[in-house]
Design an enzyme around this catalytic site. Structure first.
Site, PDB file in Angstrom:
ATOM      1  N   PRO A 114      16.005   9.659  26.272  1.00  0.00           N
ATOM      2  CG  PRO A 114      15.421   7.523  25.625  1.00  0.00           C
ATOM      3  CD  PRO A 114      15.776   8.337  26.821  1.00  0.00           C
ATOM      4  CD  GLU A 115      14.079  15.211  27.546  1.00  0.00           C
ATOM      5  OE1 GLU A 115      13.413  16.181  27.167  1.00  0.00           O
ATOM      6  OE2 GLU A 115      14.477  15.066  28.698  1.00  0.00           O
ATOM      7  CG  ASN A 174      11.695  15.164  34.187  1.00  0.00           C
ATOM      8  OD1 ASN A 174      10.897  16.094  34.318  1.00  0.00           O
ATOM      9  ND2 ASN A 174      12.202  14.513  35.218  1.00  0.00           N
TER      10      ASN A 174
END
Ligand SMILES: [Zn+2]
Length: 263
Positions: free
Chosen positions: A2-3, A169
């Site tokens: 989940p970005e 990330n």
């Protein structure tokens, strides 16, 4: 992972499933909200800000409230048709169920679940930097915030949601590869911060509306990233083995040849 783009997509799923609907039931499975009942409340809209989800509601008196949630690494929302089996995740991960005549929204392993007056949303998301996928995305402000800590590594600075909101990330690693920057480069030594944050915004925006995150343009499994998740595999540009190491409290992937260290 989940970005910002995943959270943006999730907000859209909830918007389609629930916006305008009157809730016919709710079931909170977190102690703090266990007594909360949203039956009769109306869903006004679903929005995202960085990696935070804001489901805006109106209670039976019309007072605006916001149900806040954060997916962190492992949370998810799913929308099901009434009567459909909830097959996405194990039932013990369910934190909230919202029922409407047309859809049932189920939140799995959500973090920071909170119900606040909409006027107090800022207490939950006011610390965030400019949202890469927000209508108010402001690259100059993101650069200003980044440069406030010139000695911090760019790898850590891009992940700090107070600088800019939405980069996780995966995008961090990919942006740094595409800009030829070592993750350990201090912010002050990054030659073009504006170009770096603009690229991050473009990568996230390109993946809106689909669940496969690709920074290469390739959607096939194994082809979606340049460095992220590719430890020991050959760099797509120079063939050098991609490396993986800890940076701060996260791992980072990079190509030592394409991303030389600089001071
Ligand atoms: Zn390389």
């Amino acid at each position: 992972m989940p970005e910002g783009d995943t959270v943006w997509n999730t907000a859209r799923v909830l918007q389609r499933a629930l916006a305008g609907a009157r809730l016919t039931g709710s079931d909170f499975r977190v102690p703090r909200l266990a007594a909360t009942d949203l039956t009769g409340w109306t869903v006004r809209e679903s929005a995202s800000r960085g990696k935070h989800l804001l489901l805006r509601l109106a209670d039976t008196d019309g007072t605006p409230w916001t149900l806040h949630s954060h997916l962190r690494m492992d949370g998810a929302w799913r929308a099901y048709a009434p009567g459909e089996r909830w097959a996405a995740r194990p039932a013990h991960l369910i934190r909230v169920v919202l029922r409407s005549p047309g859809a049932v929204a189920v939140g799995y392993h959500l973090h920071e679940l909170a119900l606040v007056p909409t006027g107090e949303e800022e207490s939950l998301v006011g610390h965030l930097g400019p949202d890469l996928l927000g209508a108010d995305w402001d690259p100059d402000e993101a650069v200003r915030r980044l440069t406030a800590y010139p000695d911090l590594s760019i790898g850590e600075a891009l992940l700090d949601q107070r600088n800019l909101a939405g980069v996780g990330n995966l995008y961090k690693c990919e942006v740094l590869f595409l800009r030829g920057l070592s993750p350990w480069t201090p912010v002050r030594a990054v030659p073009d911060l504006a170009g770096t944050v603009t690229l991050a915004q473009r990568l996230l925006a390109a993946n809106r509306g689909r669940w496969t995150q690709s920074t290469t343009g390739v959607l096939r499994r194994g082809g979606t990233s340049y460095v992220y998740g590719r430890r020991a595999q050959p760099c797509r540009r120079c063939g050098t083995a991609i490396r993986k190491e800890e940076l701060g409290d996260r791992v980072t992937y990079w190509c030592p040849l394409c991303q030389p260290e600089r001071e």
